[in-house]
Design a protein around this motif. Structure first.
Motif, PDB file in Angstrom:
ATOM      1  N   TYR A 193       1.613   6.469  -7.032  1.00 13.34           N
ATOM      2  CA  TYR A 193       0.481   7.328  -7.372  1.00 13.34           C
ATOM      3  C   TYR A 193       0.846   8.803  -7.220  1.00 13.34           C
ATOM      4  O   TYR A 193       0.427   9.636  -8.005  1.00 13.34           O
ATOM      5  CB  TYR A 193      -0.708   6.977  -6.474  1.00 13.34           C
ATOM      6  CG  TYR A 193      -1.916   7.831  -6.687  1.00 13.34           C
ATOM      7  CD1 TYR A 193      -2.701   7.673  -7.826  1.00 13.34           C
ATOM      8  CD2 TYR A 193      -2.293   8.793  -5.761  1.00 13.34           C
ATOM      9  CE1 TYR A 193      -3.818   8.449  -8.033  1.00 13.34           C
ATOM     10  CE2 TYR A 193      -3.406   9.572  -5.959  1.00 13.34           C
ATOM     11  CZ  TYR A 193      -4.169   9.397  -7.096  1.00 13.34           C
ATOM     12  OH  TYR A 193      -5.272  10.174  -7.299  1.00 13.34           O
ATOM     13  N   GLN A 194       1.668   9.114  -6.225  1.00 12.12           N
ATOM     14  CA  GLN A 194       2.053  10.500  -5.985  1.00 12.12           C
ATOM     15  C   GLN A 194       3.091  10.967  -7.014  1.00 12.12           C
ATOM     16  O   GLN A 194       3.155  12.157  -7.313  1.00 12.12           O
ATOM     17  CB  GLN A 194       2.624  10.633  -4.577  1.00 12.12           C
ATOM     18  CG  GLN A 194       1.666  10.221  -3.505  1.00 12.12           C
ATOM     19  CD  GLN A 194       1.256  11.361  -2.621  1.00 12.12           C
ATOM     20  OE1 GLN A 194       1.941  12.351  -2.568  1.00 12.12           O
ATOM     21  NE2 GLN A 194       0.145  11.212  -1.948  1.00 12.12           N
ATOM     22  N   GLN A 195       3.904  10.069  -7.545  1.00  7.39           N
ATOM     23  CA  GLN A 195       4.952  10.445  -8.494  1.00  7.39           C
ATOM     24  C   GLN A 195       4.460  10.559  -9.924  1.00  7.39           C
ATOM     25  O   GLN A 195       5.110  11.192 -10.749  1.00  7.39           O
ATOM     26  CB  GLN A 195       6.098   9.440  -8.430  1.00  7.39           C
ATOM     27  CG  GLN A 195       6.840   9.451  -7.133  1.00  7.39           C
ATOM     28  CD  GLN A 195       7.468  10.803  -6.841  1.00  7.39           C
ATOM     29  OE1 GLN A 195       8.013  11.451  -7.725  1.00  7.39           O
ATOM     30  NE2 GLN A 195       7.383  11.240  -5.607  1.00  7.39           N
ATOM     31  N   LEU A 196       3.330   9.944 -10.236  1.00 11.69           N
ATOM     32  CA  LEU A 196       2.842   9.935 -11.616  1.00 11.69           C
ATOM     33  C   LEU A 196       2.596  11.337 -12.184  1.00 11.69           C
ATOM     34  O   LEU A 196       3.056  11.629 -13.296  1.00 11.69           O
ATOM     35  CB  LEU A 196       1.590   9.068 -11.721  1.00 11.69           C
ATOM     36  CG  LEU A 196       1.210   8.606 -13.108  1.00 11.69           C
ATOM     37  CD1 LEU A 196       2.333   7.799 -13.745  1.00 11.69           C
ATOM     38  CD2 LEU A 196      -0.059   7.778 -13.060  1.00 11.69           C
ATOM     39  N   PRO A 197       1.919  12.240 -11.481  1.00  9.98           N
ATOM     40  CA  PRO A 197       1.751  13.600 -12.035  1.00  9.98           C
ATOM     41  C   PRO A 197       3.075  14.318 -12.254  1.00  9.98           C
ATOM     42  O   PRO A 197       3.235  15.056 -13.238  1.00  9.98           O
ATOM     43  CB  PRO A 197       0.904  14.318 -10.986  1.00  9.98           C
ATOM     44  CG  PRO A 197       0.232  13.250 -10.227  1.00  9.98           C
ATOM     45  CD  PRO A 197       1.158  12.084 -10.245  1.00  9.98           C
ATOM     46  N   PHE A 198       4.041  14.082 -11.369  1.00  7.12           N
ATOM     47  CA  PHE A 198       5.362  14.693 -11.531  1.00  7.12           C
ATOM     48  C   PHE A 198       6.028  14.190 -12.808  1.00  7.12           C
ATOM     49  O   PHE A 198       6.603  14.972 -13.576  1.00  7.12           O
ATOM     50  CB  PHE A 198       6.233  14.396 -10.314  1.00  7.12           C
ATOM     51  CG  PHE A 198       7.658  14.841 -10.461  1.00  7.12           C
ATOM     52  CD1 PHE A 198       7.985  16.173 -10.395  1.00  7.12           C
ATOM     53  CD2 PHE A 198       8.664  13.922 -10.690  1.00  7.12           C
ATOM     54  CE1 PHE A 198       9.296  16.592 -10.543  1.00  7.12           C
ATOM     55  CE2 PHE A 198       9.971  14.318 -10.838  1.00  7.12           C
ATOM     56  CZ  PHE A 198      10.290  15.665 -10.764  1.00  7.12           C
ATOM     57  N   LEU A 199       5.957  12.876 -13.050  1.00  5.39           N
ATOM     58  CA  LEU A 199       6.560  12.322 -14.262  1.00  5.39           C
ATOM     59  C   LEU A 199       5.855  12.827 -15.509  1.00  5.39           C
ATOM     60  O   LEU A 199       6.504  13.132 -16.516  1.00  5.39           O
ATOM     61  CB  LEU A 199       6.518  10.791 -14.210  1.00  5.39           C
ATOM     62  CG  LEU A 199       7.467  10.131 -13.225  1.00  5.39           C
ATOM     63  CD1 LEU A 199       7.201   8.637 -13.148  1.00  5.39           C
ATOM     64  CD2 LEU A 199       8.901  10.392 -13.620  1.00  5.39           C
ATOM     65  N   PHE A 200       4.529  12.909 -15.463  1.00  2.00           N
ATOM     66  CA  PHE A 200       3.789  13.423 -16.620  1.00  2.00           C
ATOM     67  C   PHE A 200       4.204  14.854 -16.942  1.00  2.00           C
ATOM     68  O   PHE A 200       4.342  15.218 -18.105  1.00  2.00           O
ATOM     69  CB  PHE A 200       2.283  13.376 -16.372  1.00  2.00           C
ATOM     70  CG  PHE A 200       1.658  12.027 -16.587  1.00  2.00           C
ATOM     71  CD1 PHE A 200       2.345  10.986 -17.177  1.00  2.00           C
ATOM     72  CD2 PHE A 200       0.354  11.794 -16.195  1.00  2.00           C
ATOM     73  CE1 PHE A 200       1.763   9.753 -17.379  1.00  2.00           C
ATOM     74  CE2 PHE A 200      -0.247  10.567 -16.391  1.00  2.00           C
ATOM     75  CZ  PHE A 200       0.463   9.548 -16.984  1.00  2.00           C
ATOM     76  N   LYS A 260       0.827  -1.207   0.000  1.00  2.00           N
ATOM     77  CA  LYS A 260       0.000   0.000   0.000  1.00  2.00           C
ATOM     78  C   LYS A 260       0.862   1.259   0.000  1.00  2.00           C
ATOM     79  O   LYS A 260       0.551   2.225  -0.688  1.00  2.00           O
ATOM     80  CB  LYS A 260      -0.935   0.000   1.207  1.00  2.00           C
ATOM     81  CG  LYS A 260      -2.051  -0.987   1.091  1.00  2.00           C
ATOM     82  CD  LYS A 260      -3.002  -0.892   2.263  1.00  2.00           C
ATOM     83  CE  LYS A 260      -4.091  -1.931   2.114  1.00  2.00           C
ATOM     84  NZ  LYS A 260      -5.068  -1.856   3.207  1.00  2.00           N
ATOM     85  N   LEU A 261       1.959   1.231   0.735  1.00  2.00           N
ATOM     86  CA  LEU A 261       2.857   2.385   0.748  1.00  2.00           C
ATOM     87  C   LEU A 261       3.523   2.575  -0.610  1.00  2.00           C
ATOM     88  O   LEU A 261       3.672   3.695  -1.092  1.00  2.00           O
ATOM     89  CB  LEU A 261       3.913   2.214   1.838  1.00  2.00           C
ATOM     90  CG  LEU A 261       3.433   2.314   3.276  1.00  2.00           C
ATOM     91  CD1 LEU A 261       4.571   1.981   4.232  1.00  2.00           C
ATOM     92  CD2 LEU A 261       2.879   3.685   3.557  1.00  2.00           C
ATOM     93  N   HIS A 262       3.926   1.474  -1.234  1.00  2.00           N
ATOM     94  CA  HIS A 262       4.548   1.553  -2.553  1.00  2.00           C
ATOM     95  C   HIS A 262       3.549   2.100  -3.581  1.00  2.00           C
ATOM     96  O   HIS A 262       3.897   2.955  -4.395  1.00  2.00           O
ATOM     97  CB  HIS A 262       5.061   0.181  -2.980  1.00  2.00           C
ATOM     98  CG  HIS A 262       5.653   0.164  -4.342  1.00  2.00           C
ATOM     99  ND1 HIS A 262       6.857   0.759  -4.627  1.00  2.00           N
ATOM    100  CD2 HIS A 262       5.194  -0.349  -5.505  1.00  2.00           C
ATOM    101  CE1 HIS A 262       7.122   0.599  -5.909  1.00  2.00           C
ATOM    102  NE2 HIS A 262       6.131  -0.074  -6.463  1.00  2.00           N
ATOM    103  N   SER A 263       2.319   1.629  -3.532  1.00  2.00           N
ATOM    104  CA  SER A 263       1.295   2.099  -4.457  1.00  2.00           C
ATOM    105  C   SER A 263       1.028   3.581  -4.254  1.00  2.00           C
ATOM    106  O   SER A 263       0.867   4.328  -5.222  1.00  2.00           O
ATOM    107  CB  SER A 263       0.003   1.310  -4.273  1.00  2.00           C
ATOM    108  OG  SER A 263       0.188  -0.024  -4.620  1.00  2.00           O
ATOM    109  N   CYS A 264       0.990   4.010  -3.025  1.00  2.00           N
ATOM    110  CA  CYS A 264       0.771   5.421  -2.728  1.00  2.00           C
ATOM    111  C   CYS A 264       1.926   6.266  -3.275  1.00  2.00           C
ATOM    112  O   CYS A 264       1.711   7.327  -3.844  1.00  2.00           O
ATOM    113  CB  CYS A 264       0.618   5.624  -1.227  1.00  2.00           C
ATOM    114  SG  CYS A 264       0.319   7.324  -0.743  1.00  2.00           S
TER     115      CYS A 264
END
Length: 52
Positions: free
Chosen positions: A11-18, A4-8
């Motif tokens: 999920y938090q890094q995806l907008p930064f990468l985009f 769950k921590l890894h998924s979170c």
């Protein structure tokens, strides 16, 4: 709990990468990882080795 921590974290890094490298590059990286995983399954995993 770790999953769950890894998924979170992902999920938090995806907008930064985009915003930094673009959506196309993110999905290209994902696609390349999927190809490597497929090759691993075909050639290394004993259940599928030589069955394709």
């Amino acid at each position: 709990m770790i999953c769950k921590l890894h998924s979170c974290g992902c999920y938090q890094q995806l907008p930064f990468l985009f915003s930094t490298i673009g959506a196309g590059a993110v999905f290209l990286i994902f696609a390349i990882m999927m190809v490597f995983q497929l090759l691993f399954v075909i050639f290394i995993m004993p259940e599928t080795k030589g069955n394709f």
